[in-house]
Design a protein around this motif. Structure first.
Motif, short mmCIF file in Angstrom:
data_model
loop_
_atom_site.label_atom_id
_atom_site.label_comp_id
_atom_site.label_asym_id
_atom_site.label_seq_id
_atom_site.Cartn_x
_atom_site.Cartn_y
_atom_site.Cartn_z
N HIS A 115 34.74 39.32 47.21
CA HIS A 115 34.97 38.17 46.33
C HIS A 115 34.77 36.89 47.12
O HIS A 115 35.20 36.80 48.29
CB HIS A 115 36.39 38.25 45.76
CG HIS A 115 36.66 37.31 44.65
ND1 HIS A 115 37.01 36.00 44.84
CD2 HIS A 115 36.63 37.50 43.29
CE1 HIS A 115 37.19 35.41 43.66
NE2 HIS A 115 36.96 36.30 42.71
N SER A 147 38.17 39.17 34.37
CA SER A 147 37.10 38.39 33.74
C SER A 147 35.94 38.13 34.70
O SER A 147 34.82 37.86 34.27
CB SER A 147 37.65 37.05 33.23
OG SER A 147 38.16 36.28 34.31
N GLU A 148 36.21 38.22 36.01
CA GLU A 148 35.18 37.94 37.00
C GLU A 148 34.37 39.17 37.40
O GLU A 148 33.33 39.05 38.06
CB GLU A 148 35.82 37.34 38.26
CG GLU A 148 36.49 36.00 38.03
CD GLU A 148 37.27 35.53 39.26
OE1 GLU A 148 37.06 36.10 40.34
OE2 GLU A 148 38.09 34.62 39.11
N ALA A 172 30.56 39.34 38.82
CA ALA A 172 30.38 39.73 40.21
C ALA A 172 29.19 40.67 40.38
O ALA A 172 28.47 40.60 41.39
CB ALA A 172 31.65 40.41 40.73
N SER A 227 42.68 37.28 36.48
CA SER A 227 41.43 36.53 36.58
C SER A 227 40.30 37.40 37.11
O SER A 227 39.13 37.20 36.76
CB SER A 227 41.62 35.30 37.48
OG SER A 227 41.85 35.69 38.82
#
Length: 451
Positions: A235, A198-199, A203, A195
Motif C-alpha cells: 500500500h 474500497s481501495e 490497488a 478504507s
C-alpha cells in the motif's frame, strides 16, 4: 398488543400484586442497572463497577454455541441457565456481582496482580463454572470462553474495557484457548481496514499487487520442481498489508474473484518467463472456497490454461468443498479433466473427512505445518504424518509437507517417503527475479538446505 408504557405502569402499581418493597423511583433505578430476564446486573452496572476501580480486570464469560443451545432448550430455560450460571460465578469469586452483558455473555470485575494471573484465574473460573446446569431435572452441558481487559488501558480504537473484553472472547475462541486478554495487535485497526476495502480494487489497477514465490523441494529429483504463488499488497501509505487481512476482505466483499483472476494471469505470464529461462516449474495457486461454486470462474480458469498451456496446480481447503459439495466436486472434476492439478491444502488442520478425501479428484495432499513443526520431538506427530503419507499414496496422491524448518524434520520426511517439502528451510517466499537467480545459481547454503 400491550404497550410498554402500560407494562411499566402495571409493574410500578401496587395493584399489580408484586411484592417489591421499593418505591416507584427506586424501582426505576433498579431496572436501569439490572437485566429483566435474569435479575442479574446489566452492562451499565458492570461499567459502573469497573469505573470505580483502578487497575482491575473486566472479565466476560461467553457461553459457547449459545444460539444452538438456546434453540434446543428455549428462551425461558436459557434465562434460567444464565441466572444459575451467574450465581455460580458470583459464589466462586466470593460474591462478586455478576452482570449479563449480552445474550449469552456474563461479566464481572476481577482483581489480579498482573495479566498472567488474571488470565489464569479466568480460565479456572471457566472450568469450575461450566459444570452441567440442571433444568427441570435434566442436566444441560455448557462450555465457557473468557475474555479480559484491564481498566485504565484504553485502546485508541476501543475505549470501553467491556468492549475490549468482548473482543477478547472472540480472540480466545479463534485461538482455541479457554481465556485470553484483549490483544490490540490481533484486533488491528478496523476503521483503517474499512478504507482498505474500497481501495482494494483500485490497488489492482494501480499495480500495488505483486506475487512472491515459495519453492517446493522434490525429494526424488533432489531439486526445486514447483513453487507456490503468494499475493502481496504494498500500500502506498500503509506499506505491506498482511495477506490474511486483504484475502479475508476480498472474500467477504466479493473481490476475491478479480483478485484471483489477476493472480492466475500473472502466474501464467511469470511461468512462461521461467520456462524461457530453462526452469520448467509447476506453479500452485490458492483458490478460495467462494470460487468453487462459481461455474463462470471455472470457465475463465479453464480458458486461460488452455490458451497458454500453463502447468498449474490449484490449492483448495477441504472445507471449501463442504459448503456446496455437488457444484464444487463438479468444478474440481472439470479442472482435473483439463490437466490442472488439484491440491488439498492444510490437511489435518480441521475436521478432515475421509468421505470427501475419497470423492475429491486431487493430485496432492499438503500436510498442515502444525504437524511438521512438532516432528522433531513428537512421536505422536511423526506417527500421524507417516500414516497420512501412506494414506495419500494409497489414494494415488503425492504428499507435500508444509512448515519444514529444521534438517531433522527434512530427514524424517525423506525417510517416511514424503514427496515434497515446503518451508523456511527450503526457502522463504521471494520475488520472481530472486527466484530465477537462485534457480540459476543456487548458493552453497541453498544446496545444503535441500541436501
Amino acid at each position: 398488543m400491550r404497550s410498554p408504557f402500560a407494562y411499566l405502569s402495571a409493574l410500578l402499581s401496587p395493584a399489580s400484586g408484586r411484592t417489591n418493597p421499593l418505591d416507584p423511583d427506586a424501582r426505576l433505578a433498579h431496572m436501569a442497572v439490572h437485566d429483566q430476564e435474569t435479575g442479574l446486573g446489566n452492562r451499565l452496572s458492570l461499567e459502573r463497577a469497573a469505573a470505580g476501580e483502578a487497575r482491575v480486570y473486566v472479565v466476560l464469560f461467553g457461553v459457547d454455541r449459545f444460539e444452538v443451545l438456546r434453540s434446543a432448550i428455549g428462551y425461558d430455560a436459557m434465562a434460567g441457565l444464565l441466572t444459575t450460571l451467574g450465581h455460580r460465578l458470583s459464589g466462586l469469586t466470593g460474591r462478586t456481582p455478576v452482570a449479563r452483558v449480552g445474550a449469552g455473555v456474563l461479566g464481572l470485575v476481577l482483581r489480579a496482580a498482573d495479566d498472567e494471573e488474571a488470565v489464569e484465574t479466568a480460565a479456572r473460573l471457566c472450568e469450575a463454572a461450566q459444570a452441567p446446569v440442571v433444568l427441570k431435572g435434566a442436566p444441560v452441558d455448557i462450555a465457557l470462553t473468557a475474555g479480559l481487559a484491564r481498566t485504565g488501558l484504553a485502546n485508541r480504537t476501543v475505549a470501553s474495557p467491556v468492549d475490549r473484553a468482548s473482543i477478547a472472547v472472540d480472540q480466545a475462541r479463534a485461538a482455541h484457548v479457554r481465556a485470553m486478554g484483549f490483544d490490540p495487535i490481533r484486533y488491528g485497526d478496523p476503521a483503517g481496514n474499512l478504507s482498505l476495502i474500497s481501495e482494494l480494487m483500485a490497488a489492482l489497477d494501480n499495480g500495488e499487487f505483486s506475487l512472491n514465490y515459495q519453492p517446493k523441494y522434490d525429494f526424488r529429483s533432489d531439486s526445486v520442481r514447483a513453487v507456490e504463488a503468494l499475493a502481496r499488497w504494498t500500500h502506498p501509505r500503509r506499506g505491506c498489508v498482511p495477506p490474511d487481512l486483504f484475502v479475508g476482505m476480498a472474500e467477504e466483499t466479493g473481490h476475491i474473484r478479480p483478485l484471483t483472476e489477476w493472480v492466475i494471469r500473472q502466474v501464467i505470464h511469470d511461468q512462461a518467463g521461467l520456462r524461457r529461462a530453462g526452469h520448467d516449474l509447476t506453479v500452485s495457486v490458492n483458490i478460495s472456497g467462494r470460487l468453487l461454486s462459481d461455474e463462470s470462474f471455472a470457465d475463465f480458469a479453464l480458458a486461460e490454461v488452455e490458451a497458454s498451456g500453463a502447468r498449474l496446480c490449484f490449492e483448495i481447503t477441504e472445507t471449501a468443498v463442504v459448503a456446496n459439495p455437488e457444484v464444487a466436486l463438479r468444478i474440481l472434476g472439470r479442472f482435473a479433466g483439463a490437466s490442472i492439478a488439484v491440491s488439498l491444502d492444510d490437511y489435518g488442520s480441521g475436521l478432515s473427512s475421509l468421505t470427501y478425501l475419497k470423492q475429491i479428484r486431487a493430485d496432492e495432499l499438503k500436510i498442515d505445518k502444525s504437524f511438521i513443526l512438532g516432528l522433531d520431538d513428537s512421536a505422536r506427530d511423526a506417527l500421524l504424518v507417516k500414516s497420512t503419507i501412506d494414506l495419500a499414496h494409497g489414494l494415488g496422491m503425492k504428499v507435500t509437507a508444509e512448515g519444514v524448518e529444521t534438517p531433522i524434520a527434512l530427514a524424517l520426511l525423506r525417510g517416511m517417503g514424503c514427496d515434497m517439502a515446503q518451508g523456511y528451510l527450503i526457502g522463504r517466499p521471494v520475488s520472481l527475479d530472486t527466484l530465477s537467480e537462485r534457480l540459476t545459481a543456487p548458493t552453497p547454503r541453498a544446496r545444503s538446505a535441500v541436501a
